[in-house]
Design a protein around this motif. Structure first.
Motif, PDB file in Angstrom:
ATOM      1  N   LEU A  43     -18.012  72.416 -48.659  1.00 30.02           N
ATOM      2  CA  LEU A  43     -17.923  73.121 -47.379  1.00 30.02           C
ATOM      3  C   LEU A  43     -19.300  73.229 -46.729  1.00 30.02           C
ATOM      4  O   LEU A  43     -19.449  72.991 -45.519  1.00 30.02           O
ATOM      5  CB  LEU A  43     -17.338  74.518 -47.586  1.00 30.02           C
ATOM      6  CG  LEU A  43     -17.329  75.416 -46.340  1.00 30.02           C
ATOM      7  CD1 LEU A  43     -16.348  74.885 -45.303  1.00 30.02           C
ATOM      8  CD2 LEU A  43     -16.995  76.862 -46.708  1.00 30.02           C
ATOM      9  N   ALA A  44     -20.305  73.584 -47.519  1.00 32.92           N
ATOM     10  CA  ALA A  44     -21.665  73.708 -46.988  1.00 32.92           C
ATOM     11  C   ALA A  44     -22.149  72.369 -46.428  1.00 32.92           C
ATOM     12  O   ALA A  44     -22.766  72.315 -45.353  1.00 32.92           O
ATOM     13  CB  ALA A  44     -22.609  74.209 -48.075  1.00 32.92           C
ATOM     14  N   LEU A  45     -21.867  71.286 -47.138  1.00 34.70           N
ATOM     15  CA  LEU A  45     -22.251  69.959 -46.652  1.00 34.70           C
ATOM     16  C   LEU A  45     -21.525  69.619 -45.355  1.00 34.70           C
ATOM     17  O   LEU A  45     -22.121  69.063 -44.420  1.00 34.70           O
ATOM     18  CB  LEU A  45     -21.945  68.904 -47.722  1.00 34.70           C
ATOM     19  CG  LEU A  45     -22.801  68.947 -48.992  1.00 34.70           C
ATOM     20  CD1 LEU A  45     -22.274  67.945 -50.010  1.00 34.70           C
ATOM     21  CD2 LEU A  45     -24.265  68.655 -48.664  1.00 34.70           C
ATOM     22  N   SER A  46     -20.245  69.960 -45.292  1.00 37.17           N
ATOM     23  CA  SER A  46     -19.462  69.677 -44.095  1.00 37.17           C
ATOM     24  C   SER A  46     -19.992  70.451 -42.891  1.00 37.17           C
ATOM     25  O   SER A  46     -20.131  69.900 -41.790  1.00 37.17           O
ATOM     26  CB  SER A  46     -17.990  70.037 -44.343  1.00 37.17           C
ATOM     27  OG  SER A  46     -17.208  69.786 -43.193  1.00 37.17           O
ATOM     28  N   VAL A  47     -20.302  71.721 -43.104  1.00 38.01           N
ATOM     29  CA  VAL A  47     -20.824  72.542 -42.008  1.00 38.01           C
ATOM     30  C   VAL A  47     -22.203  72.038 -41.571  1.00 38.01           C
ATOM     31  O   VAL A  47     -22.509  71.976 -40.372  1.00 38.01           O
ATOM     32  CB  VAL A  47     -20.890  74.022 -42.431  1.00 38.01           C
ATOM     33  CG1 VAL A  47     -21.575  74.862 -41.352  1.00 38.01           C
ATOM     34  CG2 VAL A  47     -19.491  74.566 -42.689  1.00 38.01           C
ATOM     35  N   ALA A  56     -26.177  71.809 -33.251  1.00 39.23           N
ATOM     36  CA  ALA A  56     -25.973  73.264 -33.243  1.00 39.23           C
ATOM     37  C   ALA A  56     -26.727  73.869 -34.426  1.00 39.23           C
ATOM     38  O   ALA A  56     -26.158  74.028 -35.515  1.00 39.23           O
ATOM     39  CB  ALA A  56     -24.484  73.589 -33.331  1.00 39.23           C
ATOM     40  N   PRO A  57     -28.007  74.201 -34.245  1.00 43.65           N
ATOM     41  CA  PRO A  57     -28.824  74.696 -35.366  1.00 43.65           C
ATOM     42  C   PRO A  57     -28.261  75.940 -36.044  1.00 43.65           C
ATOM     43  O   PRO A  57     -28.473  76.138 -37.243  1.00 43.65           O
ATOM     44  CB  PRO A  57     -30.176  74.997 -34.706  1.00 43.65           C
ATOM     45  CG  PRO A  57     -30.202  74.147 -33.478  1.00 43.65           C
ATOM     46  CD  PRO A  57     -28.783  74.082 -33.004  1.00 43.65           C
ATOM     47  N   VAL A  64     -25.929  77.470 -45.147  1.00 40.74           N
ATOM     48  CA  VAL A  64     -26.732  78.146 -46.173  1.00 40.74           C
ATOM     49  C   VAL A  64     -25.968  79.332 -46.760  1.00 40.74           C
ATOM     50  O   VAL A  64     -25.971  79.557 -47.978  1.00 40.74           O
ATOM     51  CB  VAL A  64     -28.084  78.606 -45.584  1.00 40.74           C
ATOM     52  CG1 VAL A  64     -28.828  79.496 -46.580  1.00 40.74           C
ATOM     53  CG2 VAL A  64     -28.935  77.401 -45.214  1.00 40.74           C
ATOM     54  N   ILE A  65     -25.290  80.085 -45.892  1.00 42.80           N
ATOM     55  CA  ILE A  65     -24.491  81.223 -46.362  1.00 42.80           C
ATOM     56  C   ILE A  65     -23.411  80.749 -47.327  1.00 42.80           C
ATOM     57  O   ILE A  65     -23.201  81.335 -48.396  1.00 42.80           O
ATOM     58  CB  ILE A  65     -23.863  81.964 -45.164  1.00 42.80           C
ATOM     59  CG1 ILE A  65     -24.938  82.727 -44.388  1.00 42.80           C
ATOM     60  CG2 ILE A  65     -22.778  82.931 -45.636  1.00 42.80           C
ATOM     61  CD1 ILE A  65     -24.440  83.325 -43.089  1.00 42.80           C
ATOM     62  N   LYS A  70     -21.060  81.506 -51.664  1.00 43.29           N
ATOM     63  CA  LYS A  70     -19.800  81.003 -52.212  1.00 43.29           C
ATOM     64  C   LYS A  70     -19.981  80.019 -53.356  1.00 43.29           C
ATOM     65  O   LYS A  70     -19.118  79.934 -54.235  1.00 43.29           O
ATOM     66  CB  LYS A  70     -18.977  80.355 -51.097  1.00 43.29           C
ATOM     67  CG  LYS A  70     -18.471  81.347 -50.076  1.00 43.29           C
ATOM     68  CD  LYS A  70     -17.487  80.685 -49.135  1.00 43.29           C
ATOM     69  CE  LYS A  70     -16.842  81.718 -48.240  1.00 43.29           C
ATOM     70  NZ  LYS A  70     -15.813  81.107 -47.371  1.00 43.29           N
ATOM     71  N   ALA A  71     -21.064  79.273 -53.335  1.00 47.87           N
ATOM     72  CA  ALA A  71     -21.261  78.283 -54.395  1.00 47.87           C
ATOM     73  C   ALA A  71     -22.042  78.839 -55.578  1.00 47.87           C
ATOM     74  O   ALA A  71     -21.967  78.287 -56.676  1.00 47.87           O
ATOM     75  CB  ALA A  71     -21.977  77.048 -53.842  1.00 47.87           C
TER      76      ALA A  71
END
Length: 220
Positions: A43-47, A56-57, A64-65, A70-71
């Motif tokens: 999910l983090a990679l996808s975002v 969109a910085p 990161v969140i 979550k990870a």
């Protein structure tokens, strides 16, 4: 570049769906928690990829969140809860693995058909990401419904929320204040869930939610 962005985005979103199926297949708590951590990493990679292609910085903050909380934080915390409470490591299912996987495939097919029809006028990249996101949400819900262990239901809830984040970022992102509030909500929910699990274990000597049904039956 557009085709590359399209392919990578769909690979990551499809990876989330695949890992959701892996969660459905798990019958051990530690394995389930490890797979959920992998779910959060993807999910983090996808975002992060969406942040790059959308320029969109603020979405990097979301990535990161997802990675930190979550990870790492939540899986480690749940591992400790399972160990401290001496929770039975096998996961009891209300439905067998075979029917559960078939139901999951049906939900994914339903998600694809529904979202591709409803969003026919939307950007192709957003359309298919939303279809994948709905699949992740429904598979997370299926984890919650088919598992009797409270910890595994918590994991199902958080994987469902991962699908919502994927949908929000795929649809051109969401305001930073929303992302921060979601992160704090997840953290607070995790703390409450931890207390709740300790109380269940203390009262019923089990975190199997069927114990609650038995208790209600005894009081009638």
């Amino acid at each position: 570049m557009h085709n590359l962005a399209f392919d990578i985005s769909h690979t990551l979103a499809g990876g989330l769906v695949l890992i959701s199926f892996m969660m459905l297949y798990q019958d051990r708590l530690y394995s389930l928690l490890n797979v959920f951590a992998l779910h959060a990493v993807v999910l983090a990679l996808s975002v992060a990829w969406q942040a790059y292609i959308q320029d969109a910085p603020h979405l990097y903050v979301t990535a990161v969140i997802a990675l930190v909380f979550k990870a790492i934080v939540i899986p480690v915390g749940l591992h400790r809860i399972v160990k401290q409470l001496g929770i039975h490591r096998d996961i009891e299912s209300a439905v067998g693995i075979g029917p559960t996987m078939l139901a999951g495939m049906g939900l994914v097919a339903l998600s694809m058909v529904l979202m591709l029809r409803v969003t026919s006028e939307a950007d192709p990249l957003a359309r298919e990401d939303l279809a994948f996101a709905l699949s992740v949400v429904l598979l997370g819900l299926l984890v919650m419904v088919t598992r009797r262990n409270a910890v595994s239901q918590v994991v199902g809830f958080m994987s469902l929320e991962n699908g919502l984040v994927l949908a929000a970022t795929g649809a051109k992102g969401m305001p930073l204040v929303v992302e921060i509030s979601v992160a704090f909500s997840i953290l607070i929910a995790f703390i409450v869930i931890g207390i709740f699990l300790f109380r269940i274990r203390e009262r019923f000597d089990s975190v199997d939610v069927s114990a609650l049904d038995d208790f209600r039956g005894e009081r009638r």
